[in-house]
Write a protein that holds these residues in place. Structure first.
Motif, short mmCIF file in Angstrom:
data_model
loop_
_atom_site.label_atom_id
_atom_site.label_comp_id
_atom_site.label_asym_id
_atom_site.label_seq_id
_atom_site.Cartn_x
_atom_site.Cartn_y
_atom_site.Cartn_z
N GLY A 67 0.80 -1.22 0.00
CA GLY A 67 0.00 0.00 0.00
C GLY A 67 0.83 1.27 0.00
O GLY A 67 0.28 2.37 0.01
N THR A 68 2.16 1.13 -0.04
CA THR A 68 3.03 2.31 0.04
C THR A 68 2.80 3.26 -1.12
O THR A 68 2.76 4.48 -0.94
N TRP A 69 2.66 2.74 -2.32
CA TRP A 69 2.44 3.60 -3.49
C TRP A 69 1.17 4.42 -3.32
O TRP A 69 1.16 5.63 -3.58
N SER A 70 0.09 3.79 -2.88
CA SER A 70 -1.17 4.51 -2.68
C SER A 70 -1.02 5.58 -1.61
O SER A 70 -1.53 6.70 -1.75
N SER A 71 -0.31 5.25 -0.53
CA SER A 71 -0.07 6.23 0.53
C SER A 71 0.76 7.40 -0.01
O SER A 71 0.53 8.56 0.35
N ALA A 72 1.73 7.08 -0.87
CA ALA A 72 2.56 8.14 -1.46
C ALA A 72 1.74 9.06 -2.35
O ALA A 72 1.93 10.28 -2.35
N ARG A 73 0.80 8.49 -3.09
CA ARG A 73 -0.06 9.32 -3.93
C ARG A 73 -0.89 10.28 -3.08
O ARG A 73 -1.05 11.46 -3.42
N LEU A 74 -1.41 9.79 -1.97
CA LEU A 74 -2.18 10.65 -1.07
C LEU A 74 -1.30 11.76 -0.50
O LEU A 74 -1.70 12.93 -0.45
N ALA A 75 -0.11 11.39 -0.07
CA ALA A 75 0.79 12.38 0.51
C ALA A 75 1.20 13.43 -0.52
O ALA A 75 1.30 14.62 -0.22
N ALA A 76 1.41 13.00 -1.77
CA ALA A 76 1.87 13.91 -2.83
C ALA A 76 0.84 14.97 -3.18
O ALA A 76 1.19 16.05 -3.68
N GLU A 77 -0.44 14.68 -2.91
CA GLU A 77 -1.49 15.64 -3.24
C GLU A 77 -1.32 16.97 -2.49
O GLU A 77 -1.84 18.00 -2.92
N LYS A 78 -0.57 16.95 -1.41
CA LYS A 78 -0.38 18.15 -0.60
C LYS A 78 0.68 19.09 -1.17
O LYS A 78 0.87 20.18 -0.65
N PHE A 79 1.37 18.65 -2.25
CA PHE A 79 2.53 19.40 -2.72
C PHE A 79 2.36 20.01 -4.11
O PHE A 79 3.34 20.34 -4.77
N SER A 80 1.14 20.12 -4.57
CA SER A 80 0.81 20.85 -5.81
C SER A 80 1.68 20.47 -7.00
O SER A 80 2.20 21.33 -7.72
N GLY A 81 1.86 19.17 -7.20
CA GLY A 81 2.59 18.70 -8.37
C GLY A 81 4.09 18.70 -8.24
O GLY A 81 4.80 18.30 -9.17
N GLN A 82 4.60 19.13 -7.10
CA GLN A 82 6.06 19.17 -6.93
C GLN A 82 6.65 17.80 -6.61
O GLN A 82 7.86 17.62 -6.66
N VAL A 83 5.78 16.85 -6.24
CA VAL A 83 6.22 15.48 -5.94
C VAL A 83 5.54 14.53 -6.92
O VAL A 83 4.30 14.49 -6.99
N ARG A 84 6.33 13.78 -7.68
CA ARG A 84 5.78 12.81 -8.63
C ARG A 84 6.08 11.40 -8.13
O ARG A 84 7.18 11.12 -7.63
N ILE A 85 5.11 10.52 -8.28
CA ILE A 85 5.18 9.17 -7.71
C ILE A 85 5.31 8.13 -8.83
O ILE A 85 4.54 8.15 -9.80
N VAL A 86 6.28 7.23 -8.67
CA VAL A 86 6.54 6.17 -9.66
C VAL A 86 6.21 4.82 -9.06
O VAL A 86 6.68 4.48 -7.96
N ASP A 87 5.39 4.06 -9.75
CA ASP A 87 5.17 2.65 -9.41
C ASP A 87 6.26 1.85 -10.11
O ASP A 87 6.25 1.72 -11.34
N SER A 88 7.19 1.31 -9.35
CA SER A 88 8.31 0.56 -9.95
C SER A 88 7.85 -0.74 -10.59
O SER A 88 8.60 -1.35 -11.35
#
Length: 286
Positions: A91-112
């Motif tokens: 579930g780490t990727w999903s948690s990362a997506r939620l966390a990234a929403e707070k940073f207005s596109g400055q954080v991009r998430i990759v599913d390896s």
């Protein structure tokens, strides 16, 4: 400052490499008798991979938010690219997506779309692009390309941990009740799938090496060998690969650690082949 790369502890990258590239690893969690341990941070009992009832969990949104905030500050606005283990395994990727929403596109998430050193090699690919001056979007694209081309194989010595973990695809039914079967597993689109099965572990190792050499296809490659409590076997596998591969630009051997080890069990050995990495810097001499 360059883009900062974040990953999780499933990447199994040694500290010397993460320090060289400025990669930040978020710890995953293992629970033993209701006590939570953070991989790479807390002392975890050495027998965890053989302990019944052990559970594991990914990083939560709060933890990831803290890491992203710190990484973004360190990047001085260049941005963050976070590379995490397959969304189908954690579930780490999903948690990362939620966390990234707070940073207005400055954080991009990759599913390896993988786990272990395949995650690590993807993170290194992103970090190498960042070190060469790529912006956030190009670093993200480099990670996506690496994730799509890295090849990951695993031989499992015994099946108990794998069965209990629930991390094997429907192909796992082919194992049946034949405990003597030694499977070769292959990461396919983010899931562990059965590639082959053999009667002996030595035969499975030989066939896994054959598959890795075929995957390399005569190209210059980065080679990773990962193992669970079997460093001698891992060294033998790496020596064989050196002799059979045309050109190895970098090589890395790591223990799978308590999180991944608890899922695949003692004796497991894997090979990871990557073909789009520059030579890895920061590796300590063995």
């Amino acid at each position: 400052m360059p883009v900062v790369v974040v990953t999780d502890s499933s990447s199994r990258l040694p500290e010397s490499v993460t320090e060289h590239y400025g990669i930040r690893q978020v710890p995953l969690h293992v629970t033993i008798e209701d006590k939570d341990y953070r991989e790479g941070v807390d002392y975890i009992p050495e027998d965890v991979v053989s302990t019944p009832g052990v559970t594991t969990s990914g990083a939560n949104p709060s933890e990831l938010t803290e890491y992203f905030e710190s990484a973004l500050e360190a990047s001085e606005g260049a941005g963050v690219v976070a590379v995490h283990m397959s969304r189908k395994l954690s579930g780490t990727w999903s948690s990362a997506r939620l966390a990234a929403e707070k940073f207005s596109g400055q954080v991009r998430i990759v599913d390896s779309r993988s786990v272990g050193l395949a995650v690590g090699f993807t993170a290194i690919g992103a970090a190498q692009a960042a070190a060469n001056g790529a912006d956030r979007d190009r670093v993200y694209e480099s990670a996506i390309r690496q994730a799509a081309t890295v090849d990951s194989l695993l031989c499992v010595q015994q099946l108990d941990n794998l069965r209990q973990s629930g991390r094997i695809s429907a192909a796992g039914r082919l194992f049946g009740s034949a405990l003597s079967i030694k499977p070769i597993l292959h990461m396919v689109d983010g899931t562990l799938q059965l590639k082959e099965r053999h009667r002996t572990f030595s035969k499975a190792l030989d066939k896994m090496v054959d598959a890795a050499v075929e995957s390399a296809g005569g190209r210059a490659v980065t080679v990773g060998v990962q193992h669970c409590e079997t460093p001698d076997v891992a060294a033998e596998v790496l020596a064989t690969l050196r002799n059979r591969l045309r050109m190895v630009t970098s090589e890395l051997t790591v223990d799978l650690g308590p999180i991944l080890g608890s899922h695949v069990g003692p004796g497991s050995v894997g090979i990871v082949i990557a073909s789009h990495l520059d030579p890895i810097e920061g590796l300590e001499e063995s």
